[in-house]
Design a protein around this motif. Structure first.
Motif, PDB file in Angstrom:
ATOM      1  N   GLU A  17       0.813  -1.229   0.000  1.00 19.16           N
ATOM      2  CA  GLU A  17       0.000   0.000   0.000  1.00 19.16           C
ATOM      3  C   GLU A  17       0.845   1.278   0.000  1.00 19.16           C
ATOM      4  O   GLU A  17       0.329   2.363  -0.258  1.00 19.16           O
ATOM      5  N   LEU A  18       2.165   1.168   0.265  1.00 13.23           N
ATOM      6  CA  LEU A  18       3.025   2.349   0.238  1.00 13.23           C
ATOM      7  C   LEU A  18       3.694   2.573  -1.117  1.00 13.23           C
ATOM      8  O   LEU A  18       4.328   3.613  -1.329  1.00 13.23           O
ATOM      9  N   ILE A  19       3.545   1.635  -2.030  1.00  9.78           N
ATOM     10  CA  ILE A  19       4.175   1.792  -3.351  1.00  9.78           C
ATOM     11  C   ILE A  19       3.659   3.028  -4.079  1.00  9.78           C
ATOM     12  O   ILE A  19       4.465   3.799  -4.637  1.00  9.78           O
ATOM     13  N   PRO A  20       2.337   3.311  -4.087  1.00 10.82           N
ATOM     14  CA  PRO A  20       1.882   4.557  -4.733  1.00 10.82           C
ATOM     15  C   PRO A  20       2.468   5.809  -4.063  1.00 10.82           C
ATOM     16  O   PRO A  20       2.786   6.788  -4.745  1.00 10.82           O
ATOM     17  N   LEU A  21       2.622   5.774  -2.740  1.00  8.05           N
ATOM     18  CA  LEU A  21       3.236   6.899  -2.042  1.00  8.05           C
ATOM     19  C   LEU A  21       4.687   7.054  -2.468  1.00  8.05           C
ATOM     20  O   LEU A  21       5.153   8.171  -2.732  1.00  8.05           O
ATOM     21  N   ALA A  22       5.402   5.940  -2.560  1.00 10.16           N
ATOM     22  CA  ALA A  22       6.803   5.985  -2.996  1.00 10.16           C
ATOM     23  C   ALA A  22       6.912   6.581  -4.395  1.00 10.16           C
ATOM     24  O   ALA A  22       7.816   7.375  -4.672  1.00 10.16           O
ATOM     25  N   GLU A  23       5.984   6.212  -5.278  1.00  7.80           N
ATOM     26  CA  GLU A  23       6.009   6.751  -6.641  1.00  7.80           C
ATOM     27  C   GLU A  23       5.708   8.250  -6.645  1.00  7.80           C
ATOM     28  O   GLU A  23       6.335   9.016  -7.371  1.00  7.80           O
ATOM     29  N   ALA A  24       4.750   8.687  -5.817  1.00 13.30           N
ATOM     30  CA  ALA A  24       4.437  10.120  -5.724  1.00 13.30           C
ATOM     31  C   ALA A  24       5.642  10.896  -5.192  1.00 13.30           C
ATOM     32  O   ALA A  24       5.949  11.992  -5.669  1.00 13.30           O
ATOM     33  N   ILE A  25       6.340  10.329  -4.216  1.00 14.98           N
ATOM     34  CA  ILE A  25       7.541  10.976  -3.689  1.00 14.98           C
ATOM     35  C   ILE A  25       8.622  11.025  -4.761  1.00 14.98           C
ATOM     36  O   ILE A  25       9.292  12.047  -4.923  1.00 14.98           O
ATOM     37  N   ALA A  26       8.789   9.927  -5.511  1.00 10.46           N
ATOM     38  CA  ALA A  26       9.798   9.894  -6.580  1.00 10.46           C
ATOM     39  C   ALA A  26       9.539  11.001  -7.595  1.00 10.46           C
ATOM     40  O   ALA A  26      10.455  11.709  -8.012  1.00 10.46           O
ATOM     41  N   LYS A  27       8.280  11.153  -7.977  1.00 10.30           N
ATOM     42  CA  LYS A  27       7.926  12.213  -8.939  1.00 10.30           C
ATOM     43  C   LYS A  27       8.237  13.575  -8.339  1.00 10.30           C
ATOM     44  O   LYS A  27       8.802  14.440  -9.016  1.00 10.30           O
ATOM     45  N   ASN A  28       7.905  13.774  -7.068  1.00  8.50           N
ATOM     46  CA  ASN A  28       8.160  15.062  -6.437  1.00  8.50           C
ATOM     47  C   ASN A  28       9.656  15.336  -6.301  1.00  8.50           C
ATOM     48  O   ASN A  28      10.103  16.479  -6.464  1.00  8.50           O
ATOM     49  N   VAL A  29      10.440  14.305  -5.999  1.00  8.39           N
ATOM     50  CA  VAL A  29      11.901  14.450  -5.937  1.00  8.39           C
ATOM     51  C   VAL A  29      12.414  14.995  -7.272  1.00  8.39           C
ATOM     52  O   VAL A  29      13.227  15.922  -7.314  1.00  8.39           O
ATOM     53  N   HIS A  30      11.897  14.436  -8.368  1.00  7.08           N
ATOM     54  CA  HIS A  30      12.312  14.905  -9.698  1.00  7.08           C
ATOM     55  C   HIS A  30      11.868  16.352  -9.920  1.00  7.08           C
ATOM     56  O   HIS A  30      12.632  17.167 -10.441  1.00  7.08           O
ATOM     57  N   GLU A  31      10.645  16.668  -9.515  1.00 10.10           N
ATOM     58  CA  GLU A  31      10.130  18.029  -9.697  1.00 10.10           C
ATOM     59  C   GLU A  31      10.962  19.046  -8.910  1.00 10.10           C
ATOM     60  O   GLU A  31      11.287  20.116  -9.426  1.00 10.10           O
ATOM     61  N   VAL A  32      11.322  18.704  -7.678  1.00  8.77           N
ATOM     62  CA  VAL A  32      12.141  19.599  -6.849  1.00  8.77           C
ATOM     63  C   VAL A  32      13.519  19.778  -7.479  1.00  8.77           C
ATOM     64  O   VAL A  32      14.035  20.903  -7.580  1.00  8.77           O
ATOM     65  N   TRP A  33      14.119  18.661  -7.926  1.00  2.11           N
ATOM     66  CA  TRP A  33      15.429  18.731  -8.573  1.00  2.11           C
ATOM     67  C   TRP A  33      15.354  19.593  -9.836  1.00  2.11           C
ATOM     68  O   TRP A  33      16.207  20.473 -10.051  1.00  2.11           O
ATOM     69  N   SER A  34      14.335  19.359 -10.658  1.00  2.00           N
ATOM     70  CA  SER A  34      14.180  20.114 -11.909  1.00  2.00           C
ATOM     71  C   SER A  34      14.002  21.610 -11.647  1.00  2.00           C
ATOM     72  O   SER A  34      14.621  22.448 -12.306  1.00  2.00           O
ATOM     73  N   GLU A  44      16.246   6.397 -15.266  1.00  2.88           N
ATOM     74  CA  GLU A  44      16.222   7.659 -14.515  1.00  2.88           C
ATOM     75  C   GLU A  44      15.144   7.624 -13.438  1.00  2.88           C
ATOM     76  O   GLU A  44      15.361   8.100 -12.322  1.00  2.88           O
ATOM     77  N   LYS A  45      13.977   7.067 -13.755  1.00  5.74           N
ATOM     78  CA  LYS A  45      12.909   6.964 -12.756  1.00  5.74           C
ATOM     79  C   LYS A  45      13.366   6.099 -11.585  1.00  5.74           C
ATOM     80  O   LYS A  45      13.032   6.384 -10.434  1.00  5.74           O
ATOM     81  N   GLU A  46      14.119   5.050 -11.862  1.00  7.73           N
ATOM     82  CA  GLU A  46      14.595   4.160 -10.805  1.00  7.73           C
ATOM     83  C   GLU A  46      15.480   4.903  -9.809  1.00  7.73           C
ATOM     84  O   GLU A  46      15.465   4.598  -8.615  1.00  7.73           O
ATOM     85  N   TYR A  47      16.254   5.864 -10.274  1.00 10.70           N
ATOM     86  CA  TYR A  47      17.090   6.665  -9.375  1.00 10.70           C
ATOM     87  C   TYR A  47      16.209   7.392  -8.361  1.00 10.70           C
ATOM     88  O   TYR A  47      16.466   7.359  -7.154  1.00 10.70           O
ATOM     89  N   ASP A  48      15.142   8.035  -8.852  1.00 14.09           N
ATOM     90  CA  ASP A  48      14.230   8.760  -7.969  1.00 14.09           C
ATOM     91  C   ASP A  48      13.434   7.795  -7.094  1.00 14.09           C
ATOM     92  O   ASP A  48      13.175   8.071  -5.922  1.00 14.09           O
ATOM     93  N   ARG A  49      13.024   6.659  -7.659  1.00 17.26           N
ATOM     94  CA  ARG A  49      12.285   5.654  -6.876  1.00 17.26           C
ATOM     95  C   ARG A  49      13.144   5.121  -5.737  1.00 17.26           C
ATOM     96  O   ARG A  49      12.654   4.918  -4.623  1.00 17.26           O
ATOM     97  N   ASN A  50      14.403   4.874  -6.005  1.00 12.94           N
ATOM     98  CA  ASN A  50      15.303   4.379  -4.966  1.00 12.94           C
ATOM     99  C   ASN A  50      15.387   5.385  -3.819  1.00 12.94           C
ATOM    100  O   ASN A  50      15.327   5.005  -2.652  1.00 12.94           O
ATOM    101  N   THR A  51      15.496   6.657  -4.163  1.00  7.34           N
ATOM    102  CA  THR A  51      15.548   7.705  -3.138  1.00  7.34           C
ATOM    103  C   THR A  51      14.280   7.685  -2.294  1.00  7.34           C
ATOM    104  O   THR A  51      14.342   7.706  -1.063  1.00  7.34           O
ATOM    105  N   SER A  52      13.130   7.626  -2.939  1.00  8.04           N
ATOM    106  CA  SER A  52      11.871   7.669  -2.196  1.00  8.04           C
ATOM    107  C   SER A  52      11.670   6.405  -1.366  1.00  8.04           C
ATOM    108  O   SER A  52      11.272   6.470  -0.205  1.00  8.04           O
TER     109      SER A  52
END
Length: 96
Positions: free
Chosen positions: A21-38, A72-80
């Motif tokens: 149930e935390l996988i969608p949260l991890a994906e949302a965090i990964a996307k946000n990590v990319h957005e903050v970096w960008s 590239e997504k895997e890098y952000d997913r790993n972080t989240s």
């Protein structure tokens, strides 16, 4: 401390498994990590470029998260995921 003697010592989270149930949260965090970096890169004057060029401030990852390669997504997913695992390892609970 001498910079050449630094040895990273992250907290070991290998014993923590993210609940499904935390996988969608991890994906949302990964996307946000990319957005903050960008946003940070763009604020510093970086723009999209087919190839990375530090002198010209061009980077191929300055695209929406959905357009990143899976690598590239895997890098952000790993972080989240590692962040969520650390939260759990430290005894915190994640509830909705």
């Amino acid at each position: 401390m001498n910079k050449n003697s630094y040895i990273p010592q992250p907290i070991d989270t290998m014993d923590i498994e993210l609940p499904e149930e935390l996988i969608p949260l991890a994906e949302a965090i990964a996307k946000n990590v990319h957005e903050v970096w960008s946003k940070g890169r763009m604020s510093d004057g970086w723009k999209y470029g087919e190839e990375r060029n530090d002198a010209k401030k061009l980077h191929p990852c300055l695209v929406p998260y959905e357009e990143l390669t899976e690598t590239e997504k895997e890098y952000d997913r790993n972080t989240s995921q590692e962040t969520l695992k650390l939260i759990m390892k430290l005894g915190f609970r994640i509830v909705r």
